[in-house]
Design an enzyme around this catalytic site. Structure first.
Site, PDB file in Angstrom:
ATOM      1  CG  HIS A  34      -1.849  -1.082   1.399  1.00  0.00           C
ATOM      2  ND1 HIS A  34      -1.744  -2.026   2.388  1.00  0.00           N
ATOM      3  CD2 HIS A  34      -2.959  -1.412   0.690  1.00  0.00           C
ATOM      4  CE1 HIS A  34      -2.745  -2.880   2.297  1.00  0.00           C
ATOM      5  NE2 HIS A  34      -3.498  -2.546   1.265  1.00  0.00           N
ATOM      6  CB  SER A 183      -4.495  -6.917   4.598  1.00  0.00           C
ATOM      7  OG  SER A 183      -4.186  -5.695   3.975  1.00  0.00           O
TER       8      SER A 183
HETATM    9  P1  AMP Z   1      -6.461  -3.709  -0.498  1.00  0.00           P
HETATM   10  O1  AMP Z   1      -6.298  -2.946   0.768  1.00  0.00           O
HETATM   11  O2  AMP Z   1      -6.076  -5.143  -0.408  1.00  0.00           O
HETATM   12  O3  AMP Z   1      -7.809  -3.466  -1.146  1.00  0.00           O
HETATM   13  O4  AMP Z   1      -5.412  -3.083  -1.511  1.00  0.00           O
HETATM   14  C1  AMP Z   1      -5.400  -1.702  -1.806  1.00  0.00           C
HETATM   15  C2  AMP Z   1      -4.488  -1.463  -2.993  1.00  0.00           C
HETATM   16  O5  AMP Z   1      -3.179  -1.889  -2.685  1.00  0.00           O
HETATM   17  C3  AMP Z   1      -4.930  -2.246  -4.239  1.00  0.00           C
HETATM   18  O6  AMP Z   1      -4.731  -1.435  -5.388  1.00  0.00           O
HETATM   19  C4  AMP Z   1      -3.994  -3.425  -4.223  1.00  0.00           C
HETATM   20  O7  AMP Z   1      -3.778  -3.972  -5.499  1.00  0.00           O
HETATM   21  C5  AMP Z   1      -2.735  -2.781  -3.678  1.00  0.00           C
HETATM   22  N1  AMP Z   1      -1.832  -3.800  -3.122  1.00  0.00           N
HETATM   23  C6  AMP Z   1      -2.148  -4.754  -2.207  1.00  0.00           C
HETATM   24  N2  AMP Z   1      -1.078  -5.555  -1.962  1.00  0.00           N
HETATM   25  C7  AMP Z   1      -0.076  -5.098  -2.761  1.00  0.00           C
HETATM   26  C8  AMP Z   1       1.282  -5.488  -2.981  1.00  0.00           C
HETATM   27  N3  AMP Z   1       1.815  -6.524  -2.337  1.00  0.00           N
HETATM   28  N4  AMP Z   1       2.005  -4.783  -3.862  1.00  0.00           N
HETATM   29  C9  AMP Z   1       1.465  -3.740  -4.534  1.00  0.00           C
HETATM   30  N5  AMP Z   1       0.198  -3.314  -4.375  1.00  0.00           N
HETATM   31  C10 AMP Z   1      -0.564  -3.972  -3.491  1.00  0.00           C
END
Ligand code: AMP
Length: 277
Positions: A34, A183
Site C-alpha cells: 500500500h 493484509s
Molecule cells: P487492499 O487494501 O487489499 O484493497 O489493496 C489496496 C491497494 O493496494 C490495491 O490497489 C492493491 O492492489 C494494492 N496492493 C495490495 N497488496 C499489494 C502489494 N503486495 N504490492 C502492490 N500493491 C498492493
C-alpha cells in the site's frame, strides 16, 4: 494530515484541495505494498488522498468480511509518515444507506478467474471504486498489480464510463522470500507462512520455463500445478496462463500473458500473478 469520516467532510476538503489529486483506495491494515502506492502518488501529485474502507459489498457471504484485519491507528500513523494529506474513512452505513440500488457491473473481463470463484466480487469493487472516484475526484488513482484482474476491471470501467482520471498501476511488493504482501498474510500460522512461498515458486517456474523457450501453456500450467501439489498445506483453486488483456486462457504463450493463481493455504485464500511480456 486531515481525516474525513463522512462524505460531506471529504467533499469539503476536496473543494479546498489545489493542484492535482492522487488517490490510493485501500481496505486498510496497511503494508509496504500500500505504502508504495502512496509514495508514488506523493511523488506525482500536489495532494495525496488515501481511503480506508473495508467494503462489505465485495465480500461473499462465506468470506472474511467480519474477520478482515483492521488497525486504524497504525494505518493512520503509517499514512501520516508518508505525508498523506487526507484520509477518507467513510462508514458502511453512509456508503450503502437503506435503499441503495445502483451498481456498476463490468462484463466479460469479470467472468473468469477471481470473478468465477468470487461471484459478485467485482460488482462490489467496481461500485465502491466508482463511488470513491465521484467523492474524491482524483486526477490519478493508484492500484497494485498484485490484484491484476482488478486493474483490468477498473481500467475498463474508467474507459467505458468516460471517467475523468488516469489509472496508474504499480508493481507487486513482495516479502524477501517472494510472498506477495497482503493484509491477509496475518492469517497464516508459521507453518502456513512457510508453505505460502509455493505461489511465488510456481510463478517463477512459469517465468523460467517461458524464458527457456517453452510456448505450450498447458505444459507450464501442469508443471506449476504439480509443484504446488507437493505442498501438503496448499489447495489450488486455479492456475491460469491467460491473454494479459482479455484473460482468455492461452494454448500457446505467443503474446503478453498473465500467469495467475489462487491457492488456499489452510483456511487462507492467497492470490498472486506475474506478467510474461
Ligand atoms: P487492499 O487494501 O487489499 O484493497 O489493496 C489496496 C491497494 O493496494 C490495491 O490497489 C492493491 O492492489 C494494492 N496492493 C495490495 N497488496 C499489494 C502489494 N503486495 N504490492 C502492490 N500493491 C498492493
Amino acid at each position: 494530515m486531515q481525516i474525513a469520516k463522512t462524505i460531506a467532510d471529504m467533499k469539503a476538503l476536496r473543494t479546498k484541495s489545489l493542484g492535482s489529486v492522487g488517490f490510493v483506495p485501500t481496505m486498510g491494515y496497511l503494508h509496504q505494498g500500500h505504502l508504495a502506492l502512496v509514495k508514488q502518488s506523493r511523488a506525482e501529485n500536489s495532494v495525496v488522498i488515501a481511503s480506508i474502507f473495508v467494503n462489505p459489498t465485495q465480500f461473499g457471504p462465506t468470506e472474511d468480511f467480519k474477520s478482515y484485519p483492521r488497525d486504524t491507528e497504525r494505518d493512520l500513523a503509517m499514512l501520516e509518515k508518508e505525508k498523506t494529506d487526507i484520509v477518507f474513512m467513510p462508514s458502511a452505513e453512509e456508503m450503502y444507506p437503506e435503499g441503495f440500488n445502483s451498481w456498476v457491473d463490468v462484463e466479460k473481463v469479470t467472468d473468469r478467474l477471481e470473478g468465477s470463484y468470487r461471484p459478485g466480487h467485482f460488482k462490489g469493487v467496481a461500485t465502491v471504486v466508482a463511488k470513491l472516484f465521484n467523492i474524491v475526484e482524483p486526477a490519478r488513482a493508484y492500484f497494485g498489480q498484485k490484484d491484476a484482474q482488478q486493474v483490468l476491471v477498473i481500467k475498463k470501467m474508467v474507459a467505458d464510463l468516460n471517467m475523468n482520471l488516469e489509472v496508474i498501476v504499480a508493481p507487486t511488493v513482495r516479502e524477501s522470500d517472494g510472498l506477495a504482501m497482503s493484509s491477509r498474510n496475518v492469517y497464516l500460522n508459521p507453518q502456513e507462512r512457510q508453505a505460502s512461498i509455493v505461489l511465488f515458486k510456481a510463478l517463477t517456474l512459469a517465468r523460467n520455463r517461458r524464458e527457456k523457450g517453452e510456448r505450450n501453456a498447458e505444459t507450464v500450467r501442469q508443471e506449476m500445478t504439480s509443484l504446488i501439489s507437493k505442498e501438503p498445506l496448499a489447495k489450488i483453486e486455479y492456475v491460469s496462463i491467460a491473454d494479459a488483456q482479455t484473460l482468455e486462457e492461452l494454448s500457446e504463450i505467443d503474446k503478453p500473458a498473465l500467469v495467475s493463481l489462487a491457492v488456499r493455504i489452510g483456511k487462507t485464500r492467497l492470490i498472486d500473478n506475474m506478467l510474461l511480456e
